[in-house]
Design an enzyme around this catalytic site. Structure first.
Site, PDB file in Angstrom:
ATOM      1  N   ALA A  13      55.519  51.333  33.224  1.00 19.10           N
ATOM      2  CA  ALA A  13      54.657  51.491  32.047  1.00 19.10           C
ATOM      3  C   ALA A  13      53.322  50.770  32.238  1.00 19.10           C
ATOM      4  CB  ALA A  13      55.386  50.967  30.815  1.00 19.10           C
ATOM      5  N   HIS A 178      48.116  61.947  51.130  1.00 18.15           N
ATOM      6  CA  HIS A 178      47.216  61.288  50.178  1.00 18.15           C
ATOM      7  C   HIS A 178      46.856  59.910  50.742  1.00 18.15           C
ATOM      8  CE1 HIS A 178      45.461  60.090  46.419  1.00 18.15           C
ATOM      9  NE2 HIS A 178      46.339  59.131  46.231  1.00 18.15           N
TER      10      HIS A 178
END
Ligand code: NAI
Length: 311
Positions: A13, A178
């Site tokens: 979170a 990436h």
């Protein structure tokens, strides 16, 4: 017709996780369970987001938790748990610390949400996607990573500023891992259908590509602590939307290659069709000799990290 809302769990979170949760809740697309190991933090962010829902006219439910039971039976899980880069660090410097975190997360979600589609965001993302696939033993269609959409969006932003045109008219494509060897493709990057190669000199194109490759590091250098999260969350949200609404968008994502592009047995960035089944199809574009060799080099960098982890 009565349609039940989907359940999305966001693991981690922090900056990217909470911002992704915000975009999902704000759009009303799904109910969200926001999970973190830090006690109180996801609960605090959940309350804050829930209190914004009346202003967003959103009837979705968001909850913060430190217990995996609460994430059970998720339709989709976004994994952002882990360490982010500090100035001077490359994405691969995070390999072992984030691999330990990812193993724990994936063991838990495989038990509690055995039918979920998983989007990995944690860096070094291509390798973490492979680790998540191996750890969960889910079908490779259900496990994928976010990277190419972000890299392409960065290229599109730089191009829009350069030309003073709306980014709405730009389509950009970036393949490969990436990481520092990503492969932005000027031939397949267009402004209203006109390829970049028709619009700029090679020198200019090279400088746009270089800035794209360093896009993440450029932001880390400014922030000093933490890394980019608004554009990463917006990129993740595009994937979430395409899967939950079965939009079948063609987006550059990290997916498992089994012979496509002449590459076997690694996760790397390619254009895919994203729908309710996850990665429903891998789209192969014909590359020039030079593009192929850049793509191969990028795949080798990913493979090196995969070997380093022994997976
Ligand atoms: P952050 O530090 O703000 O958040 C990470 C959160 O993960 C923290 O709240 C932390 O408590 C939590 N966490 C740590 N261990 C955990 C565990 N075992 N289970 C659950 N949660 C745990 O970092 P931020 O900026 O949100 O970045 C997250 C990750 O995403 C990093 O690895 C970063 O490099 C990566 N990233 C990847 C991008 C991509 O394009 N794929 C773009 C941006 C970030």
């Amino acid at each position: 017709m009565f349609v039940m809302k989907k359940k999305v769990s966001v693991i981690g979170a922090g900056n990217v996780g909470a911002t992704t949760a915000q975009l999902i809740v704000q759009s009303g697309l799904a109910d969200v369970m926001l999970f973190d190991v830090v006690e109180g933090m996801p609960q605090g962010k959940d309350l804050d987001l829930a209190e914004a829902c009346p202003l967003w006219n959103s009837s979705t439910i968001i909850r913060g938790t430190n217990r995996y039971e609460d994430t059970a039976d998720s339709d989709l899980i976004v994994v952002t748990a882990g360490l982010a880069r500090k100035p001077g660090m490359s994405r691969s410097d995070l390999l072992h610390a984030n691999a330990d975190i990812l193993r724990g997360v994936c063991n838990a979600i495989a038990k509690t949400s055995p039918h979920a589609v998983i989007i990995i965001v944690t860096n070094p993302m291509d390798v973490m996607a492979q680790l998540a696939w191996k750890t969960t033993e889910f079908s490779c269609k259900k496990v994928m990573g976010m990277g190419g959409i972000l890299d392409a969006s960065r290229l599109a932003a730089f191009l829009a500023w350069e030309m003073n045109v709306s980014p709405e008219d730009i389509e950009a494509l970036v393949l490969g891992g990436h990481g520092d060897d990503m492969v932005p493709l000027p031939r397949f990057t267009t402004v209203k259908g006109i390829p970049l190669t028709e619009l700029f000199s090679k020198r200019k194109i090279d400088s746009l590509i270089e800035r794209t490759r360093n896009g993440g590091a450029e932001i880390v250098a400014f922030l000093k602590s933490g890394s980019a999260y608004y554009a990463p969350a917006a990129s993740t949200f595009q994937m979430v939307r395409s899967i939950l609404l079965d939009e079948k968008r063609m987006l550059p994502c990290t997916a498992y290659l089994n012979g496509e592009y002449g590459i076997k047995d690694i996760y790397v960035g390619v254009p895919v069709i994203l729908g309710k089944e996850g990665v429903e199809r891998i789209v192969e574009v014909k590359l020039t000799k030079e593009e192929k060799s850049q793509f191969k080099k990028s795949c080798e960098s990913v493979r090196k990290l995969v070997k380093n982890l022994g997976i």
